[in-house]
Write a protein that holds these residues in place. Structure first.
Motif, mmCIF file in Angstrom:
data_model
loop_
_atom_site.group_PDB
_atom_site.id
_atom_site.type_symbol
_atom_site.label_atom_id
_atom_site.label_comp_id
_atom_site.label_asym_id
_atom_site.label_seq_id
_atom_site.Cartn_x
_atom_site.Cartn_y
_atom_site.Cartn_z
ATOM 1 N N TRP A 1 -11.429 -0.715 19.749
ATOM 2 C CA TRP A 1 -11.692 -0.004 18.359
ATOM 3 C C TRP A 1 -10.219 0.741 18.234
ATOM 4 C CZ3 TRP A 1 -9.669 5.011 18.307
ATOM 5 C CH2 TRP A 1 -10.375 5.773 17.304
ATOM 6 N N THR A 2 -9.436 0.460 19.327
ATOM 7 C CA THR A 2 -7.614 0.998 19.412
ATOM 8 C C THR A 2 -7.402 0.069 18.169
ATOM 9 O OG1 THR A 2 -7.980 2.665 21.057
ATOM 10 C CG2 THR A 2 -5.404 1.528 20.250
ATOM 11 N N ASP A 3 -7.644 -0.926 18.709
ATOM 12 C CA ASP A 3 -7.062 -2.808 18.459
ATOM 13 C C ASP A 3 -6.976 -2.637 16.596
ATOM 14 O OD1 ASP A 3 -5.284 -3.028 20.739
ATOM 15 O OD2 ASP A 3 -6.236 -4.605 21.188
ATOM 16 N N THR A 4 -8.639 -2.607 16.901
ATOM 17 C CA THR A 4 -8.854 -2.660 14.922
ATOM 18 C C THR A 4 -7.794 -1.272 14.736
ATOM 19 O OG1 THR A 4 -11.049 -3.292 16.269
ATOM 20 C CG2 THR A 4 -10.464 -2.092 13.813
ATOM 21 N N GLN A 5 -8.060 -0.396 14.728
ATOM 22 C CA GLN A 5 -7.216 0.895 14.314
ATOM 23 C C GLN A 5 -5.924 0.456 13.663
ATOM 24 O OE1 GLN A 5 -9.167 3.388 12.965
ATOM 25 N NE2 GLN A 5 -10.354 2.754 13.107
ATOM 26 N N SER A 6 -5.164 0.241 14.590
ATOM 27 C CA SER A 6 -3.938 -0.563 14.602
ATOM 28 C C SER A 6 -3.574 -1.373 13.652
ATOM 29 C CB SER A 6 -3.136 -0.508 15.955
ATOM 30 O OG SER A 6 -2.057 -1.140 15.765
ATOM 31 N N ALA A 7 -4.516 -2.602 13.301
ATOM 32 C CA ALA A 7 -4.354 -3.708 12.548
ATOM 33 C C ALA A 7 -4.759 -2.903 11.380
ATOM 34 C CB ALA A 7 -5.357 -4.845 12.966
ATOM 35 N N HIS A 8 -5.301 -1.902 11.236
ATOM 36 C CA HIS A 8 -5.578 -1.631 9.693
ATOM 37 C C HIS A 8 -4.678 -0.808 8.958
ATOM 38 C CE1 HIS A 8 -9.627 -2.980 9.573
ATOM 39 N NE2 HIS A 8 -10.707 -2.460 10.155
ATOM 40 N N ALA A 9 -4.243 0.101 10.310
ATOM 41 C CA ALA A 9 -3.247 0.887 9.783
ATOM 42 C C ALA A 9 -1.666 0.257 8.776
ATOM 43 C CB ALA A 9 -2.552 2.180 10.776
ATOM 44 N N VAL A 10 -1.704 -0.925 9.679
ATOM 45 C CA VAL A 10 -0.571 -1.714 10.125
ATOM 46 C C VAL A 10 -0.799 -2.400 8.706
ATOM 47 C CG1 VAL A 10 0.925 -3.716 10.270
ATOM 48 C CG2 VAL A 10 0.165 -2.020 11.870
ATOM 49 N N GLN A 11 -1.509 -2.953 8.414
ATOM 50 C CA GLN A 11 -2.157 -3.418 7.224
ATOM 51 C C GLN A 11 -2.320 -2.651 5.884
ATOM 52 O OE1 GLN A 11 -6.004 -4.945 7.525
ATOM 53 N NE2 GLN A 11 -5.518 -6.487 5.250
ATOM 54 N N ALA A 12 -3.090 -1.469 6.140
ATOM 55 C CA ALA A 12 -2.244 0.088 4.913
ATOM 56 C C ALA A 12 -1.000 -0.080 4.921
ATOM 57 C CB ALA A 12 -3.597 0.970 5.366
ATOM 58 N N ALA A 13 -0.328 -0.272 5.866
ATOM 59 C CA ALA A 13 0.559 0.545 5.411
ATOM 60 C C ALA A 13 1.761 -0.960 4.764
ATOM 61 C CB ALA A 13 1.851 0.415 6.201
ATOM 62 N N THR A 14 1.399 -2.056 5.000
ATOM 63 C CA THR A 14 2.060 -2.599 4.319
ATOM 64 C C THR A 14 1.549 -3.804 2.901
ATOM 65 O OG1 THR A 14 0.080 -5.171 5.283
ATOM 66 C CG2 THR A 14 2.608 -4.293 6.395
ATOM 67 N N LYS A 15 0.811 -2.904 3.134
ATOM 68 C CA LYS A 15 -0.217 -3.082 1.587
ATOM 69 C C LYS A 15 0.378 -2.072 0.379
ATOM 70 C CE LYS A 15 -4.368 -6.015 1.779
ATOM 71 N NZ LYS A 15 -6.207 -5.527 1.944
ATOM 72 N N GLN A 16 0.584 -0.990 1.138
ATOM 73 C CA GLN A 16 1.406 0.285 0.697
ATOM 74 C C GLN A 16 2.270 0.006 -0.321
ATOM 75 O OE1 GLN A 16 0.923 3.644 1.895
ATOM 76 N NE2 GLN A 16 0.860 4.862 -0.757
ATOM 77 N N VAL A 17 3.498 -0.864 0.606
ATOM 78 C CA VAL A 17 4.559 -0.820 0.705
ATOM 79 C C VAL A 17 4.775 -2.234 -0.761
ATOM 80 C CG1 VAL A 17 6.866 -2.446 1.211
ATOM 81 C CG2 VAL A 17 5.737 -0.552 2.514
ATOM 82 N N ASP A 18 4.194 -3.002 -0.147
ATOM 83 C CA ASP A 18 3.691 -4.494 -1.257
ATOM 84 C C ASP A 18 3.505 -3.378 -2.662
ATOM 85 O OD1 ASP A 18 4.083 -6.220 0.497
ATOM 86 O OD2 ASP A 18 1.947 -6.510 0.608
ATOM 87 N N THR A 19 3.129 -2.568 -2.922
ATOM 88 C CA THR A 19 2.711 -2.132 -4.116
ATOM 89 C C THR A 19 4.091 -1.343 -5.096
ATOM 90 O OG1 THR A 19 2.976 0.015 -3.554
ATOM 91 C CG2 THR A 19 0.538 -0.899 -4.268
ATOM 92 N N LEU A 20 5.363 -1.834 -4.445
ATOM 93 C CA LEU A 20 5.981 -1.053 -4.524
ATOM 94 C C LEU A 20 7.298 -2.037 -5.391
ATOM 95 C CD1 LEU A 20 7.600 0.420 -1.828
ATOM 96 C CD2 LEU A 20 6.364 1.795 -3.439
ATOM 97 N N PHE A 21 6.561 -3.465 -5.182
ATOM 98 C CA PHE A 21 7.662 -4.627 -5.799
ATOM 99 C C PHE A 21 6.712 -5.346 -7.022
ATOM 100 C CE2 PHE A 21 9.720 -3.718 -2.239
ATOM 101 C CZ PHE A 21 11.507 -4.235 -1.947
ATOM 102 N N LYS A 22 7.469 -5.856 -7.981
ATOM 103 C CA LYS A 22 7.243 -6.726 -8.533
ATOM 104 C C LYS A 22 6.319 -7.833 -8.930
ATOM 105 C CE LYS A 22 8.121 -7.819 -13.812
ATOM 106 N NZ LYS A 22 8.714 -8.317 -14.535
ATOM 107 N N ASP A 23 6.722 -8.767 -7.292
ATOM 108 C CA ASP A 23 6.019 -10.341 -6.885
ATOM 109 C C ASP A 23 6.141 -9.999 -5.493
ATOM 110 O OD1 ASP A 23 8.920 -9.947 -6.294
ATOM 111 O OD2 ASP A 23 9.502 -11.579 -7.193
ATOM 112 N N SER A 24 5.636 -11.125 -5.005
ATOM 113 C CA SER A 24 5.198 -11.117 -3.496
ATOM 114 C C SER A 24 6.125 -11.551 -2.329
ATOM 115 C CB SER A 24 4.140 -12.196 -3.284
ATOM 116 O OG SER A 24 4.606 -13.829 -4.012
ATOM 117 N N SER A 25 7.305 -12.150 -3.463
ATOM 118 C CA SER A 25 8.747 -11.815 -2.746
ATOM 119 C C SER A 25 9.777 -10.836 -2.994
ATOM 120 C CB SER A 25 9.754 -13.669 -3.295
ATOM 121 O OG SER A 25 9.891 -12.597 -4.457
ATOM 122 N N HIS A 26 9.310 -10.011 -3.693
ATOM 123 C CA HIS A 26 9.727 -8.602 -3.026
ATOM 124 C C HIS A 26 11.382 -9.123 -3.405
ATOM 125 C CE1 HIS A 26 7.035 -7.217 0.456
ATOM 126 N NE2 HIS A 26 6.299 -7.298 -1.000
#
Length: 279
Positions: A29-54
């Motif tokens: 459960w902890t690993d799952t929560q950690s993975a979800h948190a990291v994934q959510a954070a990186t996706k939010q950073v992705d929204t700051l950029f116009k393209d996938s190459s950032h």
């Protein structure tokens, strides 16, 4: 006795199994929560950029979105359970920092500063941001460096105007200003991409032009002043010389007339003597 021992073994085994199952489930459960948190954070950073190459910022990039991404990264960092997740967070953090520098540049070039102090601050901040992005985001730097250079041109033009004055308020022109100095400052203002700033500097240019004109007039007056007395003094000298020449000429003429009269008298006497001897 044997039954108690067997019962104890069974109980211990069951407890151990339950604990193993519990910790295993908790770890999963902890690993799952950690993975979800990291994934959510990186996706939010992705929204700051116009393209996938950032390499380029999103069109709607704002400080609010950057702050939200920071919060997500901080939360994900507390839940990291694997080295790979730590690497993902570190990469996302670097992109987040880059997005913040990009926003600094975009905000700087979007403004039309009319105060020299504000212009200087924006120029310094945007140049520093580009320097930090040079290696990580070269595409962004290549696109925006010309616009940052325009800010530098504006600052250089204002500095040219400032060099004409002794004070920061552009009220006290420096002594000895030349018209060429003022014209150079005016030419620099005409080439900047900020009409409001140029218009604001025009009264200072007018003040400097007037000061340069006054200095030129004073210099011309000081140059012509010593020659005036010389001309005036040469007048009497010339008059005296003329008078002397006239007097000399008159004296010479008198002497010439006197000589002519003496010659005539001598001739008359000689003629009279000759007539008397003939008689």
């Amino acid at each position: 006795m044997k039954r108690r021992t067997l019962f104890s073994i069974i109980v211990v085994t069951l407890v151990a199994g339950c604990l193993t199952l519990f910790y295993g489930a908790h770890s999963t459960w902890t690993d799952t929560q950690s993975a979800h948190a990291v994934q959510a954070a990186t996706k939010q950073v992705d929204t700051l950029f116009k393209d996938s190459s950032h390499q380029l910022p999103a069109a709607q990039l704002s400080q609010e979105k950057i702050d939200a991404a920071k919060t997500s990264l901080q939360a994900a960092r507390r839940k990291i359970t694997e080295p790979e997740q730590a690497n993902q967070i570190a990469s996302a953090q670097a992109d987040l920092d880059a997005a913040e520098q990009m926003l600094t540049v975009k905000n700087a070039i979007a403004q039309k500063p009319i105060k020299p102090s504000q212009l200087k601050t924006l120029t310094i901040e945007s140049q520093q941001a580009l320097a930090k992005l040079a290696k990580q985001k070269p595409t962004f730097v290549q696109i925006y460096q010309k616009q940052v250079a325009r800010l530098s041109d504006q600052e250089a033009a204002v500095n040219k105007v400032a060099s004409l004055f002794s004070d920061a308020d552009f009220q006290d022109p420096k002594p000895g200003l030349s018209r060429s100095q003022v014209q150079a400052a005016l030419a620099a203002l005409k080439h900047i991409d900020n009409p409001q700033l140029a218009d604001q500097m025009m009264p200072a240019i007018a003040t400097a032009q007037q000061a340069a004109a006054d200095d030129t007039s004073s210099a011309e007056a000081s140059v012509s002043s010593p020659t005036a007395p010389s001309s005036a003094s040469s007048g009497p000298q010339s008059s005296t010389t003329t008078s002397q020449s006239t007097s000399s000429a008159s004296t010479t003429s008198s002497e010439f007339n006197q000589s002519q009269q003496e010659s005539s008298s001598s001739s008359s006497s000689s003629f009279a003597g000759a007539s008397s001897s003939q008689g």
